[in-house]
Design an enzyme around this catalytic site. Structure first.
Site, PDB file in Angstrom:
ATOM      1  N   TYR A 117      94.924 -53.441 -48.138  1.00 53.45           N
ATOM      2  CA  TYR A 117      96.053 -52.525 -48.085  1.00 53.45           C
ATOM      3  C   TYR A 117      95.806 -51.526 -46.934  1.00 53.45           C
ATOM      4  CZ  TYR A 117      98.874 -48.484 -49.256  1.00 53.45           C
ATOM      5  OH  TYR A 117      99.726 -47.415 -49.182  1.00 53.45           O
ATOM      6  N   ARG A 153      92.541 -31.400 -66.332  1.00 48.49           N
ATOM      7  CA  ARG A 153      91.950 -31.923 -65.097  1.00 48.49           C
ATOM      8  C   ARG A 153      90.708 -32.760 -65.397  1.00 48.49           C
ATOM      9  NH1 ARG A 153      88.683 -29.007 -62.076  1.00 48.49           N
ATOM     10  NH2 ARG A 153      89.815 -27.041 -62.260  1.00 48.49           N
ATOM     11  N   LYS A 208     101.644 -50.636 -59.288  1.00 47.30           N
ATOM     12  CA  LYS A 208     102.241 -51.957 -59.093  1.00 47.30           C
ATOM     13  C   LYS A 208     102.552 -52.605 -60.454  1.00 47.30           C
ATOM     14  CE  LYS A 208     101.448 -51.296 -54.678  1.00 47.30           C
ATOM     15  NZ  LYS A 208     100.927 -49.950 -54.681  1.00 47.30           N
ATOM     16  N   ASP A 246      89.441 -55.109 -55.541  1.00 49.89           N
ATOM     17  CA  ASP A 246      90.785 -54.579 -55.753  1.00 49.89           C
ATOM     18  C   ASP A 246      91.612 -55.730 -56.330  1.00 49.89           C
ATOM     19  OD1 ASP A 246      93.467 -53.784 -55.513  1.00 49.89           O
ATOM     20  OD2 ASP A 246      93.054 -52.509 -53.801  1.00 49.89           O
TER      21      ASP A 246
HETATM   22  C1  LIG Z   1      96.167 -53.763 -53.026  1.00 47.51           C
HETATM   23  C2  LIG Z   1      96.432 -52.294 -53.062  1.00 47.51           C
HETATM   24  N1  LIG Z   1      95.421 -51.447 -53.338  1.00 47.51           N
HETATM   25  C3  LIG Z   1      95.611 -50.106 -53.371  1.00 47.51           C
HETATM   26  C4  LIG Z   1      96.850 -49.537 -53.091  1.00 47.51           C
HETATM   27  C5  LIG Z   1      97.022 -48.052 -53.118  1.00 47.51           C
HETATM   28  O1  LIG Z   1      97.668 -47.669 -54.287  1.00 47.51           O
HETATM   29  P1  LIG Z   1      98.634 -46.402 -54.439  1.00 47.51           P
HETATM   30  O2  LIG Z   1      99.831 -46.625 -53.587  1.00 47.51           O
HETATM   31  O3  LIG Z   1      98.923 -46.370 -55.914  1.00 47.51           O
HETATM   32  O4  LIG Z   1      97.847 -45.201 -53.991  1.00 47.51           O
HETATM   33  C6  LIG Z   1      97.934 -50.385 -52.812  1.00 47.51           C
HETATM   34  C7  LIG Z   1      99.261 -49.812 -52.540  1.00 47.51           C
HETATM   35  O5  LIG Z   1     100.149 -50.437 -52.003  1.00 47.51           O
HETATM   36  C8  LIG Z   1      97.719 -51.798 -52.788  1.00 47.51           C
HETATM   37  O6  LIG Z   1      98.709 -52.664 -52.502  1.00 47.51           O
END
Ligand SMILES: Cc1ncc(COP(=O)(O)O)c(C=O)c1O
Length: 388
Positions: free
Chosen positions: A103, A50, A200, A175
């Site tokens: 997102y 962990r 992704k 991001d």
């Molecule tokens: C731009 C972006 N940031 C963060 C996330 C969140 O990631 P996760 O689905 O791995 O928790 C996503 C998920 O689709 C995303 O497209």
């Protein structure tokens, strides 16, 4: 002797090496919850998975090598990474400024999960610098930008935001999920923290959920490490191993995704049943100048609006053959998503429409099939939609 930066070598070998005991070329999966101490008071590098694990550490070294940052930490998902960052950095009474197109899960985290703990979040159009300046006139702890943004691919000027944020002591988080370090390195443009859903492109095979935070800030990394251990958001050894395999081909895949997406975007732009095409690599992109400055390619995601509203869009999505409809993006398979009813369903309809996330908008993650196959499938599905 100055060594030339070789991104392919960084991807394959960065931060990695043969396993010292067996000589295994491939980093093993250290599928162990705990690690034995030689003596009770010895402070071991690894004690409990962990807090840290050798396979996760190998993943983190490769992530940092490719990003060009001194630190990286890996998490079980992208949302786990963002949540850990918020718990490490924010206190009740703090304010966050975030991009309005993000997102859907990021929006939900601030609106529904963190707000009751006394963390306020204002969503603004970060592609408009006067809005960024105005928003940061009041104190804020974090400025969170997603560029290109999911799903409208709106682009924000990272360097300009970094300059504004730095003057006001605000930490800039980018991001970078849609581009990865292969196509954009936010730290080189002044960002403090780079956030990823490695689910992704880094994984790239629809195999492993994951998240990452890359930064040059050692103090923040220590805090992230501590909070991650406290709340249990670390990546698992097996998913770390899977992600590590994806990372080795990341530059190759990103180049191909980009090349194919540009071709598909041009096809869509010329199609009479397609209203608007959002793709940062197009000549017609309103963000062309900023894109040329901070991106090394348009990336693999294209979004576009199908003519005829929700019913026509549904008919189109149901008519595709090779291309499947699913939530994820960034993997080898071309996938279509309907943000309004899928990834961004948690954003209120009124807000969605104001942001351009209309019922007709679809997001296309261009995969590694030949573009002939992808374009032919889109063409026949758009024709079906006309017939419907
Ligand atoms: C731009 C972006 N940031 C963060 C996330 C969140 O990631 P996760 O689905 O791995 O928790 C996503 C998920 O689709 C995303 O497209």
């Amino acid at each position: 002797v100055a060594t030339l930066y070789d991104e392919y070598a960084q991807a394959v070998r960065g931060g990695l090496g043969a396993e010292p005991i067996t000589g295994a070329v491939l980093t093993p999966i250290f599928q162990s919850t705990t690690f034995v101490r030689q003596t009770v008071d010895q402070e071991p590098a690894f004690s409990y998975s962990r807090s840290a694990n050798p396979t996760v550490a190998a993943l983190e070294q490769n992530l940092a090598a490719q990003e060009g940052t001194s630190h990286a930490r890996a998490f079980s998902t992208g949302m786990a990474a963002l949540t850990t960052l918020c718990l490490a950095h924010l206190r009740a009474g703090d304010r966050v400024v975030a991009a309005d197109v993000v997102y859907g899960g990021t929006f939900r985290l601030f609106r529904e999960i963190l707000a009751p703990f006394g963390v306020a979040c204002d969503f603004i159009d970060t592609s408009k610098l006067d809005e960024v300046v105005a928003a940061l006139e009041s104190p804020a702890r974090l400025l969170i930008v997603e560029t290109p943004a999911n799903p409208t691919l709106k682009v924000t000027d990272i360097q300009a935001c970094a300059d504004i944020a730095r003057q006001r002591g605000v930490t800039l988080v980018v991001d970078n999920t849609f581009l990865t370090p292969v196509l954009q390195r936010p730290v080189e443009h002044g960002a403090d923290v780079v956030l990823y859903s490695t689910t992704k492109y880094q994984d790239g095979h629809n195999a492993a959920m994951g998240g990452a935070i890359c930064t040059n800030d050692g103090e923040l990394t220590e805090r992230l490490h501590y909070v991650r251990q406290a709340i249990g958001t670390i990546q698992t050894p097996f998913n770390a191993w899977l992600t590590l395999q994806g990372l080795k081909t990341l530059p190759l895949r990103m180049a191909r995704h980009t090349e194919s997406a540009a071709e598909v975007a041009r096809f869509l732009e010329a199609h009479p049943r397609v209203r608007t095409v959002h793709y940062p690599g197009l000549e017609s992109s309103p963000y062309r100048k900023v894109v040329q400055r901070q991106q090394r390619g348009g990336g693999g995601i294209v979004s576009f609006e199908v003519d005829g509203g929700l019913e026509a869009t549904r008919a189109f999505l149901n008519a595709t053959g090779v291309i499947d409809v699913a939530e994820n993006l960034g993997a080898v398979e071309t996938l279509l998503t309907h943000p309004a009813t899928m990834t961004h369903a948690s954003v209120p309809a009124e807000t969605r429409n104001a942001l351009g996330i209309t019922d007709g908008l679809v997001r296309l993650s261009v995969g590694l099939e030949g573009t002939r196959t992808i374009v032919a499938d889109l063409a026949q599905a758009l024709d079906c939609e006309v017939a419907a």
